[in-house]
Motif scaffolding. Structure first.
Motif, PDB file in Angstrom:
ATOM      1  N   GLY A 148       0.894  -1.026   0.105  1.00 44.38           N
ATOM      2  CA  GLY A 148      -0.256  -0.033   0.095  1.00 44.38           C
ATOM      3  C   GLY A 148       0.963   1.254  -0.011  1.00 44.38           C
ATOM      4  N   ALA A 176      -4.512  -2.906   3.144  1.00 44.40           N
ATOM      5  CA  ALA A 176      -5.671  -2.826   1.882  1.00 44.40           C
ATOM      6  C   ALA A 176      -6.984  -2.640   2.815  1.00 44.40           C
ATOM      7  CB  ALA A 176      -5.608  -4.181   1.556  1.00 44.40           C
ATOM      8  N   ARG A 217      -7.681   6.287   2.067  1.00 46.17           N
ATOM      9  CA  ARG A 217      -7.668   5.301   0.952  1.00 46.17           C
ATOM     10  C   ARG A 217      -7.977   5.858  -0.708  1.00 46.17           C
ATOM     11  NH1 ARG A 217     -10.900  -0.498   0.902  1.00 46.17           N
ATOM     12  NH2 ARG A 217      -9.909  -1.382  -0.931  1.00 46.17           N
ATOM     13  N   ALA A 257      -3.839   3.291  -4.250  1.00 48.01           N
ATOM     14  CA  ALA A 257      -3.033   3.048  -3.176  1.00 48.01           C
ATOM     15  C   ALA A 257      -2.896   1.457  -2.920  1.00 48.01           C
ATOM     16  CB  ALA A 257      -3.290   3.648  -1.644  1.00 48.01           C
ATOM     17  N   LEU A 258      -3.569   0.647  -3.619  1.00 51.51           N
ATOM     18  CA  LEU A 258      -3.400  -0.925  -3.207  1.00 51.51           C
ATOM     19  C   LEU A 258      -2.912  -1.567  -4.413  1.00 51.51           C
ATOM     20  CD1 LEU A 258      -7.151  -1.287  -2.311  1.00 51.51           C
ATOM     21  CD2 LEU A 258      -5.299  -0.608  -0.727  1.00 51.51           C
TER      22      LEU A 258
END
Length: 309
Positions: A159, A296, A303, A307-308
């Protein structure tokens, strides 16, 4: 001679670089390590190590034997693990290296969940922003942010964390609230951070949509540790560019106030890394999966889709 024990001792001496460090890592007396290596060399009828007063080097035969022994020991560990309940109930000691801000603000607060799932795993957390030698210090894995400088490490992206600007209300009262990144050049000071790995001081980078500014600004103090960075900001010395999980409680309490909130720094990408010659034990595997799940989930940073992973 216990050949497996001798092979493990030899591998650890090669990785640690000396007998004393290998003995510490294996929790064995140094004379025992020395005797095992001597027995192994006698058994193989070849010299594996060149010994000096300060460091141990590997002979050409030793280098070849190290690669084969490492693969064999990894296969043996995998076989042992597959025949025990450790696959379903991971247990044992796991050494993890993590930066200060992530440890204090993300990882440690979430540990009750990890230990509820895996009560038989003992975590040894090395908490510091300093660079760590995963092999030499016998560290199973590390959580690291930013550019990976060692391409030999196996890395899993988990992340990213956002960088936001903030300052104390007292600092803003004295110096005024900037309205644009250009204003930071006039009468403002920042808290600077320099890398504990390279010594390089990071510039303030600010992004808003397609606009980007990278400023080398006057600083009041420069530090190489994230907890010291927060402490310097809380004294009112200047404007900080800090990771969001670390400062969010202070923003909520009003101890810190956002500065240019529509501008963000380049996010810091996070990885879990481990050495390629380390056996991926069940306890390491479940920890890596748990950390990836933690980030996650979106509970530890603001978020965004990118970002994942």
């Amino acid at each position: 001679m216990d050949q497996i024990a001798a092979m493990r001792a030899f591998v650890r001496v090669v990785e640690a670089g000396n007998f004393s460090r290998a003995a510490d890592l294996l929790e064995m007396p140094k004379p025992t390590i020395t005797k095992l290596i001597q027995q192994l060399e006698s058994h193989l009828r070849t010299k594996l190590l060149n010994r000096t007063t300060r460091r141990v080097g590997v002979t050409p035969d030793g280098a070849a034997y190290y690669e084969r022994a490492l693969a064999l020991l990894s296969d043996l560990d995998e076989l042992d693990g597959s025949m025990t309940k450790a696959q379903t109930t991971p247990s044992g000691r796991l050494r993890v290296d993590v930066g200060s801000s992530l440890a204090l603000n993300v990882l440690i607060p979430a540990l009750p969940d990890f230990h509820a799932r895996y009560p038989d795993i003992q975590l040894d957390l090395g908490v510091s922003d300093r660079p760590a030698d995963l092999v030499g210090e016998n560290i199973d894995c590390a959580i690291r942010g930013g550019e990976l400088l060692d391409p030999s490490l196996i890395a899993r992206r988990i992340g990213q964390v956002e960088l936001v600007m903030c300052a104390t209300p007292g600092y803003i009262q004295r110096h005024g609230m900037p309205q644009h990144p250009r204003d930071l050049r006039d009468g403002h000071r920042v808290i600077a951070y320099f890398s504990p790995r390279t010594g390089r001081r990071f510039a303030f980078d600010m992004i808003r949509g397609e606009e980007t500014y990278e400023l080398d600004l006057p600083y009041a103090v420069a530090v190489n540790d994230s907890t010291a960075y927060l402490a310097a900001c809380l004294t009112g010395l200047g404007i900080a560019h800090a990771v969001e999980p670390m400062i969010q409680p202070y923003l909520a309490a009003g101890t810190l106030v956002p500065v240019l909130p529509e501008w963000r720094g380049e996010p810091i990408v996070l990885h879990v890394v481990y050495a390629p010659n380390r056996h991926l034990s069940s306890r390491l595997r479940v920890f890596v999966d748990w950390v990836a799940e933690l980030f996650a989930s979106g509970n530890v940073y603001r978020r965004r889709p990118e970002a994942l992973f």
